[in-house]
Design a protein around this motif. Sequence first.
Motif, PDB file in Angstrom:
ATOM      1  N   VAL A 119      82.600 -18.872 184.386  1.00 55.51           N
ATOM      2  CA  VAL A 119      83.578 -20.077 184.039  1.00 55.51           C
ATOM      3  C   VAL A 119      83.073 -19.264 182.961  1.00 55.51           C
ATOM      4  O   VAL A 119      82.570 -19.423 182.137  1.00 55.51           O
ATOM      5  CB  VAL A 119      82.498 -21.834 184.648  1.00 55.51           C
ATOM      6  CG1 VAL A 119      83.424 -22.353 183.235  1.00 55.51           C
ATOM      7  CG2 VAL A 119      83.018 -21.309 186.111  1.00 55.51           C
ATOM      8  N   VAL A 120      84.141 -19.432 183.008  1.00 58.40           N
ATOM      9  CA  VAL A 120      83.897 -19.756 180.805  1.00 58.40           C
ATOM     10  C   VAL A 120      84.931 -21.022 180.453  1.00 58.40           C
ATOM     11  O   VAL A 120      85.771 -21.577 180.852  1.00 58.40           O
ATOM     12  CB  VAL A 120      85.270 -18.382 179.997  1.00 58.40           C
ATOM     13  CG1 VAL A 120      85.329 -18.577 178.508  1.00 58.40           C
ATOM     14  CG2 VAL A 120      84.904 -17.063 180.633  1.00 58.40           C
ATOM     15  N   SER A 121      84.363 -22.025 179.803  1.00 55.10           N
ATOM     16  CA  SER A 121      84.767 -22.709 178.906  1.00 55.10           C
ATOM     17  C   SER A 121      85.257 -23.055 177.477  1.00 55.10           C
ATOM     18  O   SER A 121      84.350 -22.234 176.470  1.00 55.10           O
ATOM     19  CB  SER A 121      83.902 -24.068 179.124  1.00 55.10           C
ATOM     20  OG  SER A 121      82.683 -24.156 178.518  1.00 55.10           O
ATOM     21  N   GLY A 122      85.354 -24.054 176.779  1.00 55.05           N
ATOM     22  CA  GLY A 122      86.043 -24.253 175.776  1.00 55.05           C
ATOM     23  C   GLY A 122      87.860 -24.365 175.116  1.00 55.05           C
ATOM     24  O   GLY A 122      87.704 -22.813 175.510  1.00 55.05           O
ATOM     25  N   THR A 123      88.025 -25.053 174.564  1.00 50.71           N
ATOM     26  CA  THR A 123      89.416 -24.482 174.567  1.00 50.71           C
ATOM     27  C   THR A 123      90.074 -23.226 173.994  1.00 50.71           C
ATOM     28  O   THR A 123      90.928 -22.318 174.167  1.00 50.71           O
ATOM     29  CB  THR A 123      89.959 -25.456 173.867  1.00 50.71           C
ATOM     30  OG1 THR A 123      90.168 -26.669 173.928  1.00 50.71           O
ATOM     31  CG2 THR A 123      92.061 -25.549 173.876  1.00 50.71           C
ATOM     32  N   ARG A 124      89.651 -23.285 172.534  1.00 48.01           N
ATOM     33  CA  ARG A 124      88.934 -22.319 171.723  1.00 48.01           C
ATOM     34  C   ARG A 124      88.877 -20.854 172.505  1.00 48.01           C
ATOM     35  O   ARG A 124      89.788 -19.787 172.649  1.00 48.01           O
ATOM     36  CB  ARG A 124      88.060 -22.404 170.253  1.00 48.01           C
ATOM     37  CG  ARG A 124      88.544 -21.739 168.966  1.00 48.01           C
ATOM     38  CD  ARG A 124      88.463 -22.119 167.825  1.00 48.01           C
ATOM     39  NE  ARG A 124      88.344 -23.616 167.510  1.00 48.01           N
ATOM     40  CZ  ARG A 124      87.590 -23.668 166.881  1.00 48.01           C
ATOM     41  NH1 ARG A 124      86.053 -23.329 165.744  1.00 48.01           N
ATOM     42  NH2 ARG A 124      87.395 -25.269 166.670  1.00 48.01           N
ATOM     43  N   GLN A 125      87.446 -20.616 173.041  1.00 40.51           N
ATOM     44  CA  GLN A 125      87.010 -19.544 173.714  1.00 40.51           C
ATOM     45  C   GLN A 125      88.097 -19.130 174.872  1.00 40.51           C
ATOM     46  O   GLN A 125      88.545 -17.784 174.392  1.00 40.51           O
ATOM     47  CB  GLN A 125      86.002 -20.118 174.133  1.00 40.51           C
ATOM     48  CG  GLN A 125      85.087 -18.890 175.145  1.00 40.51           C
ATOM     49  CD  GLN A 125      84.689 -18.388 174.143  1.00 40.51           C
ATOM     50  OE1 GLN A 125      84.230 -17.733 173.106  1.00 40.51           O
ATOM     51  NE2 GLN A 125      84.300 -16.745 174.703  1.00 40.51           N
ATOM     52  N   VAL A 126      88.395 -19.969 175.398  1.00 45.52           N
ATOM     53  CA  VAL A 126      89.301 -19.830 176.611  1.00 45.52           C
ATOM     54  C   VAL A 126      90.451 -19.098 176.555  1.00 45.52           C
ATOM     55  O   VAL A 126      91.270 -17.977 176.193  1.00 45.52           O
ATOM     56  CB  VAL A 126      89.860 -20.805 177.557  1.00 45.52           C
ATOM     57  CG1 VAL A 126      90.563 -20.090 178.821  1.00 45.52           C
ATOM     58  CG2 VAL A 126      88.406 -20.610 178.115  1.00 45.52           C
ATOM     59  N   LEU A 127      91.084 -19.564 175.104  1.00 45.72           N
ATOM     60  CA  LEU A 127      92.756 -19.498 174.281  1.00 45.72           C
ATOM     61  C   LEU A 127      92.334 -18.427 173.937  1.00 45.72           C
ATOM     62  O   LEU A 127      93.118 -16.929 174.074  1.00 45.72           O
ATOM     63  CB  LEU A 127      93.255 -20.733 173.681  1.00 45.72           C
ATOM     64  CG  LEU A 127      93.749 -21.744 174.636  1.00 45.72           C
ATOM     65  CD1 LEU A 127      94.109 -22.849 173.113  1.00 45.72           C
ATOM     66  CD2 LEU A 127      94.640 -21.407 175.691  1.00 45.72           C
ATOM     67  N   ILE A 130      92.187 -15.257 176.461  1.00 44.95           N
ATOM     68  CA  ILE A 130      93.553 -15.341 176.903  1.00 44.95           C
ATOM     69  C   ILE A 130      94.809 -14.385 175.981  1.00 44.95           C
ATOM     70  O   ILE A 130      94.482 -12.610 176.589  1.00 44.95           O
ATOM     71  CB  ILE A 130      94.365 -15.766 177.602  1.00 44.95           C
ATOM     72  CG1 ILE A 130      93.288 -17.148 178.535  1.00 44.95           C
ATOM     73  CG2 ILE A 130      95.366 -15.980 177.967  1.00 44.95           C
ATOM     74  CD1 ILE A 130      94.044 -18.142 179.308  1.00 44.95           C
ATOM     75  N   ARG A 131      94.461 -14.477 174.588  1.00 42.53           N
ATOM     76  CA  ARG A 131      95.089 -13.638 173.667  1.00 42.53           C
ATOM     77  C   ARG A 131      94.460 -12.388 174.102  1.00 42.53           C
ATOM     78  O   ARG A 131      95.782 -11.191 173.207  1.00 42.53           O
ATOM     79  CB  ARG A 131      94.462 -14.575 172.330  1.00 42.53           C
ATOM     80  CG  ARG A 131      96.209 -15.580 172.416  1.00 42.53           C
ATOM     81  CD  ARG A 131      96.235 -16.097 171.310  1.00 42.53           C
ATOM     82  NE  ARG A 131      96.349 -17.119 171.408  1.00 42.53           N
ATOM     83  CZ  ARG A 131      95.396 -18.204 170.414  1.00 42.53           C
ATOM     84  NH1 ARG A 131      94.488 -17.444 169.751  1.00 42.53           N
ATOM     85  NH2 ARG A 131      95.381 -19.685 170.881  1.00 42.53           N
ATOM     86  N   SER A 132      93.491 -12.504 174.137  1.00 43.21           N
ATOM     87  CA  SER A 132      92.563 -10.853 173.988  1.00 43.21           C
ATOM     88  C   SER A 132      93.203 -10.137 175.220  1.00 43.21           C
ATOM     89  O   SER A 132      92.833  -9.177 175.389  1.00 43.21           O
ATOM     90  CB  SER A 132      91.291 -10.910 173.304  1.00 43.21           C
ATOM     91  OG  SER A 132      90.908 -11.012 174.397  1.00 43.21           O
ATOM     92  N   GLY A 133      94.313 -10.858 176.370  1.00 40.38           N
ATOM     93  CA  GLY A 133      94.448  -9.963 177.587  1.00 40.38           C
ATOM     94  C   GLY A 133      93.467 -10.141 178.443  1.00 40.38           C
ATOM     95  O   GLY A 133      93.851  -9.892 179.759  1.00 40.38           O
ATOM     96  N   LYS A 134      92.767 -11.071 178.000  1.00 43.12           N
ATOM     97  CA  LYS A 134      91.892 -11.648 179.921  1.00 43.12           C
ATOM     98  C   LYS A 134      92.923 -12.378 180.423  1.00 43.12           C
ATOM     99  O   LYS A 134      93.353 -12.912 179.925  1.00 43.12           O
ATOM    100  CB  LYS A 134      90.244 -12.370 179.287  1.00 43.12           C
ATOM    101  CG  LYS A 134      89.863 -12.260 180.317  1.00 43.12           C
ATOM    102  CD  LYS A 134      88.683 -12.104 180.082  1.00 43.12           C
ATOM    103  CE  LYS A 134      87.671 -12.615 181.666  1.00 43.12           C
ATOM    104  NZ  LYS A 134      85.638 -12.885 181.295  1.00 43.12           N
ATOM    105  N   HIS A 135      92.827 -11.978 181.990  1.00 40.17           N
ATOM    106  CA  HIS A 135      93.043 -13.304 183.237  1.00 40.17           C
ATOM    107  C   HIS A 135      92.258 -13.439 183.402  1.00 40.17           C
ATOM    108  O   HIS A 135      90.902 -13.360 184.110  1.00 40.17           O
ATOM    109  CB  HIS A 135      93.985 -11.819 184.120  1.00 40.17           C
ATOM    110  CG  HIS A 135      94.990 -12.497 184.511  1.00 40.17           C
ATOM    111  ND1 HIS A 135      96.308 -13.109 184.527  1.00 40.17           N
ATOM    112  CD2 HIS A 135      95.299 -13.530 186.130  1.00 40.17           C
ATOM    113  CE1 HIS A 135      96.590 -13.665 185.401  1.00 40.17           C
ATOM    114  NE2 HIS A 135      96.286 -13.754 186.328  1.00 40.17           N
ATOM    115  N   PHE A 136      92.800 -15.018 183.854  1.00 43.26           N
ATOM    116  CA  PHE A 136      92.056 -15.962 184.627  1.00 43.26           C
ATOM    117  C   PHE A 136      92.948 -15.955 185.916  1.00 43.26           C
ATOM    118  O   PHE A 136      93.261 -15.791 186.145  1.00 43.26           O
ATOM    119  CB  PHE A 136      91.455 -16.765 184.073  1.00 43.26           C
ATOM    120  CG  PHE A 136      90.596 -16.589 182.612  1.00 43.26           C
ATOM    121  CD1 PHE A 136      89.329 -16.793 183.091  1.00 43.26           C
ATOM    122  CD2 PHE A 136      91.074 -16.628 181.159  1.00 43.26           C
ATOM    123  CE1 PHE A 136      88.517 -16.438 182.064  1.00 43.26           C
ATOM    124  CE2 PHE A 136      89.977 -16.705 179.949  1.00 43.26           C
ATOM    125  CZ  PHE A 136      88.818 -16.589 180.665  1.00 43.26           C
TER     126      PHE A 136
END
Length: 212
Positions: A119-127, A130-136
């Motif tokens: 689990v990854v949490s926090g709006t800024r952290q998750v976005l 994702i922007r750096s290419g990570k897929h959830f």
Amino acid sequence: MKKDRSKSRRPEPGSVVKSGPQRTCAGCRKSLDQDLLVRYVLSPQGEIVIDYRRKLPGRGVYTCFNHECVDTAVKRGQLQRSLRGGQVASTDVLWQALQEQVRAKVLSLIGMARKAGQVVSGTRQVLSEIRSGKHFGLLLRASDLSPAIADKVDKTARCSGIPCFAPFGKEHMGQLLGKSERGVVALKSGSLAVSVVDELERLDKFAGELNG
Ligand SMILES: [Zn+2]
């Protein structure tokens, strides 16, 4: 991309998902994998209760996960007959209980994912991940985020092809993780994320039927 909800939820041929024992729906009488059905049992008080996780002892009866089959099974007295004269307060009570039990299952799956470090949490952290290419495998965004942020999260999820749901408020999302409020919670791709998506899709479909 809108998914066709009317399609059967049976696994595709060649899929690795094992099919479990078959059970018959007390509404439409179709025989289906028990994982796709809702189980009912008789409580010690003689009431018919939902046993969504199929853990309660005793004889069980099953229906599909939709209003029509639950309604038919209750109106025709199938549930009551199969469970030896058990009583149903009303179908509304059953539906309420069903939704609560699905939510409880989602919470427990997220708890498992958290323990497994998925689990990854926090709006800024998750976005930013994702922007750096990570897929959830799944994004949960709080139902009470400000419209602008909610929109940003939804768009990011859509563009990245990540399923996104908003079943809980910020405070509840934080509690899930033993933290303060959380706007976004992401689950890494994997079988737990797939299971949570499955449950949340059922819940959405069910709520849609109620409102439709
Ligand atoms: Zn059915």
